[in-house]
Design an enzyme around this catalytic site. Structure first.
Site, PDB file in Angstrom:
ATOM      1  CE  LYS A  38     -27.319  26.557 -10.298  1.00 18.07           C
ATOM      2  NZ  LYS A  38     -28.291  26.527  -9.178  1.00 18.07           N
ATOM      3  N   GLY A 111     -30.155  23.126  -4.039  1.00 22.53           N
ATOM      4  CA  GLY A 111     -31.251  23.716  -3.267  1.00 22.53           C
ATOM      5  C   GLY A 111     -32.506  23.852  -4.108  1.00 22.53           C
ATOM      6  CD  GLN A 187     -33.438  27.718  -4.225  1.00 23.37           C
ATOM      7  OE1 GLN A 187     -33.385  27.519  -3.017  1.00 23.37           O
ATOM      8  NE2 GLN A 187     -32.413  27.502  -5.021  1.00 23.37           N
ATOM      9  CG  ASP A 335     -27.358  32.543  -7.854  1.00 24.36           C
ATOM     10  OD1 ASP A 335     -27.411  32.476  -6.613  1.00 24.36           O
ATOM     11  OD2 ASP A 335     -28.148  31.940  -8.602  1.00 24.36           O
ATOM     12  NE  ARG A 408     -24.271  30.615  -8.828  1.00 24.69           N
ATOM     13  CZ  ARG A 408     -24.573  30.165 -10.043  1.00 24.69           C
ATOM     14  NH1 ARG A 408     -23.713  30.314 -11.035  1.00 24.69           N
ATOM     15  NH2 ARG A 408     -25.717  29.557 -10.288  1.00 24.69           N
TER      16      ARG A 408
HETATM   17  C1  S3P Z   1     -32.828  29.827  -7.827  1.00 27.26           C
HETATM   18  C2  S3P Z   1     -33.101  30.825  -6.924  1.00 27.26           C
HETATM   19  C3  S3P Z   1     -32.073  31.492  -6.110  1.00 27.26           C
HETATM   20  C4  S3P Z   1     -30.672  31.232  -6.649  1.00 27.26           C
HETATM   21  C5  S3P Z   1     -30.454  29.809  -7.027  1.00 27.26           C
HETATM   22  C6  S3P Z   1     -31.452  29.377  -8.085  1.00 27.26           C
HETATM   23  C7  S3P Z   1     -33.934  29.216  -8.574  1.00 27.26           C
HETATM   24  O1  S3P Z   1     -32.145  31.001  -4.794  1.00 27.26           O
HETATM   25  O2  S3P Z   1     -29.706  31.635  -5.700  1.00 27.26           O
HETATM   26  O3  S3P Z   1     -29.147  29.612  -7.533  1.00 27.26           O
HETATM   27  O4  S3P Z   1     -33.685  28.547  -9.591  1.00 27.26           O
HETATM   28  O5  S3P Z   1     -35.091  29.403  -8.162  1.00 27.26           O
HETATM   29  P1  S3P Z   1     -33.117  31.665  -3.701  1.00 27.26           P
HETATM   30  O6  S3P Z   1     -34.495  31.483  -4.154  1.00 27.26           O
HETATM   31  O7  S3P Z   1     -32.858  30.891  -2.437  1.00 27.26           O
HETATM   32  O8  S3P Z   1     -32.682  33.095  -3.603  1.00 27.26           O
END
Ligand code: S3P
Length: 447
Positions: A38, A111, A187, A335, A408
Site C-alpha cells: 500500500k 491517511g 507519513q 500496522d 486491519r
Molecule cells: C504509512 C505509514 C504509517 C502506517 C500507514 C502507512 C505510510 O502511518 O501506519 O498504514 O505509507 O507512510 P504513520 O506514519 O502515521 O505511522
C-alpha cells in the site's frame, strides 16, 4: 467444503464475514500471493504524477486507498490510466505543475493520501486546495503535518485549530526547515520531504526512531538528492530536483502477508507459502516479533526488485510463546499490532505491547477495538494507555464481532476465528477492501 467454512452475507448495506471451522479443526495449506504494498503504491502514483515523463507501475494495489490517491492526482491534472495490477501508466506533469482542482480532493479512508499530498499542495504557490476524507479520516489528527508545514510558511486552515479535515490550503513558496518530529511516522516524514521538493535549499526531518523508508528510496530512484544520516534518523532533501518518470515494481505487502503468517503459526498442522513479499528492513518488525514468539518462518528466494528487498515466506504451525514488543521495533510493525495481538492470544504466557499509543489514531482506535473484540471471544486482554497485555492460552469461541470499519481489525478478527471453536460473524467486514480486496477469496482458498 471450503465454501461452508467461509461465507459472506449482506447485512444492512454492509457485509458480514462468517467463519465456521469444522469441529475437527482446520489446517491451512497453500501458496498465496498478497496484493501490492500500500505504501509503495501510493508513492508510485504521487511521484509518477509530479515527475517529468512517463511512469509505469507493475503490481499496484487495487485497494480503495490507492484509488483515492489516483483520483486526487487526476483531479490535479495527472493522466493516470485505468488502475490494474499489470501496468498502470502515469503521464507526469512535472514538479510544481499540480493544477488547482475545481472540487474538493477526497482522500477517502486514506491517511497516507491526505498527509503526503498536503506537503505537495502547501508548496504550490498561488493555488487553492480543499481536502477531506471519510468519517474516520476526518477524525484523525492532521496537526502532526500542519504544524511543521506552517513552520515552513504554509497557509492551512481546518477544524479544531487546524487539526481536522476538511482542510483548506493556500499554496505558498515555502522556506527550508529542519523538523525534529516527536513521533516516528513515515507519513509525517514523507509529507515534509515532499514539501521540501518544491522548496529552495535543504529541508531535513529527524525522527525519534526509524519509520518506513519507501519515500526515501523512491525519491532517490526518481532523481531527488537525499542525504541520509542513519545515526540520527535524519533525512535531508535538496529542493527543486529534476524528477524523471520511472518503472516501479510494487512488491507484495508484508502488512497483508502478516495475516497469513499469524494464521499459519496459530492453526495446527498448517503450512503456507506467501510469495513475493516486500521485506524492507524498516517493515520486518513482524518477522522479528513472530520469531521472538517461536514462530516457524523461513525466508526463501531473497532478491532485490526495483530497489526493494523481496522474499517468499514459508510459515508452519508451532507452539508460540509470549514476548514483549516495545521501543524502536514499534514503527517497524505498527500496522501489524492488531494481528500480533491475535498471535499473543494463542501464545503461552503474557505478551506485553507498549509504546504503541499511535494505534489509537489509526483508521480506528486499534487498541480499544482489539481489546474489546478479542475479550468477547474469550481472550484475556488488558488495555494499556499505550498498548495491550494479553495472556494466551484461553480457548477462544466464535462470537459476533465488529470491524469498526477498519480493514486491519476485520482481517485480524478473521484470522483469530480460524483457530476458534464455533461460528464467528464479523460485521462490516467489507472494510478489508481498503488494503486487501481479495482477502475473503484467499481465505476460502487456504482453508
Ligand atoms: C504509512 C505509514 C504509517 C502506517 C500507514 C502507512 C505510510 O502511518 O501506519 O498504514 O505509507 O507512510 P504513520 O506514519 O502515521 O505511522
Amino acid at each position: 467444503m471450503s465454501s461452508d467454512i467461509i461465507t459472506t452475507q449482506e447485512n444492512n448495506q454492509s457485509q458480514d464475514l462468517i467463519i465456521q471451522p469444522p469441529s475437527s479443526g482446520l489446517s491451512l495449506q497453500g501458496k498465496i500471493t498478497v496484493p501490492g504494498d500500500k505504501s509503495i503504491s501510493h508513492r508510485s502514483l504521487m511521484l509518477g504524477a509530479i515527475a517529468k515523463g512517463e511512469t509505469t507501475i507493475e503490481g499496484l494495489l487495487l485497494g480503495e486507498d490507492p484509488r483515492s490517491t489516483a483520483k486526487c492526482f487526476r483531479a490535479m491534472g495527472a493522466e493516470i490510466s485505468e488502475l490494474n495490477t499489470e501496468r498502470v501508466v502515469v503521464q507526469g506533469i512535472g514538479l510544481g505543475n499540480l493544477q488547482e482542482p475545481r472540487d474538493v480532493l477526497d482522500a477517502g479512508n486514506s491517511g497516507t493520501t491526505l498527509r503526503l499530498m498536503i506537503g505537495l499542495l502547501a508548496s504550490h504557490p498561488d493555488r487553492f486546495f480543499t481536502v477531506t476524507g471519510d468519517n474516520s479520516l476526518r477524525s484523525r489528527p492532521m496537526s502532526r503535518v500542519v504544524k511543521p508545514l506552517q513552520k515552513m510558511g504554509a497557509t492551512i486552515w481546518g477544524r479544531e485549530n487546524n487539526n481536522l479535515a476538511p482542510l483548506a490550503v493556500k499554496g505558498q513558496k515555502l522556506k527550508p526547515f529542519h523538523y525534529h518530529s516527536p513521533i516516528a511516522s513515515a507519513q509525517v516524514k514523507s509529507c515534509i520531504l515532499l514539501a521540501g521538493l518544491m522548496t529552495e535549499g535543504k529541508t531535513t526531518v529527524t525522527e525519534p526512531a526509524l519509520s518506513r523508508d519507501h519515500s526515501e528510496r523512491m525519491l532517490q530512484a526518481f532523481g531527488a538528492e537525499l542525504e541520509i544520516d542513519a545515526a540520527t534518523n535524519s533525512v535531508t532533501i535538496t529542493g527543486q530536483p529534476e524528477l524523471t518518470g520511472q518503472h516501479v515494481i510494487v512488491p507484495g505487502d508484508i502488512s497483508s502477508a502478516a495475516f497469513w503468517l499469524v494464521a499459519g503459526a496459530i492453526v495446527p498442522g498448517s503450512e503456507l507459502v506467501i510469495t513475493n513479499v516486500g521485506v524492507n528492513p524498516t517493515r520486518i518488525g513482524i518477522l522479528e516479533a513472530l520469531e521472538m514468539m517461536n514462530a516457524d518462518i523461513t525466508k526463501e528466494n531473497e532478491r532485490i526488485v526495483a530497489g526493494e528487498p523481496v522474499a517468499d515466506l514459508r510459515v508452519k504451525h508451532s507452539k508460540l510463546r509470549a514476548c514483549t514488543i516495545a521501543g524502536s521495533i514499534i514503527p517497524r510493525l505498527i500496522d501489524e499490532i492488531p494481528v500480533l495481538a491475535v498471535a499473543a492470544a494463542f501464545a503461552e504466557g503474557t505478551t506485553i505491547i507498549k509504546d504503541a499509543a499511535e494505534l489509537r489514531v489509526k483508521e480506528s482506535d486499534r487498541l480499544s477495538a482489539m481489546a474489546t473484540e478479542l475479550t468477547k471471544m474469550g481472550a484475556k486482554v488488558t488495555e494499556l494507555s499505550d498498548g495491550l497485555e494479553i495472556t494466551g492460552g484461553n480457548a477462544l469461541t466464535g462470537q459476533e464481532v465488529d470491524s469498526y470499519t477498519d480493514h486491519r481489525i476485520a482481517m485480524s478478527l478473521a484470522i483469530a476465528a480460524l483457530a476458534t471453536s464455533g461460528i464467528t460473524t464479523i460485521h462490516r467486514a467489507e472494510a478489508a477492501s481498503i488494503s486487501y480486496p481479495n482477502f475473503v477469496a484467499t481465505l476460502q482458498q487456504v482453508v
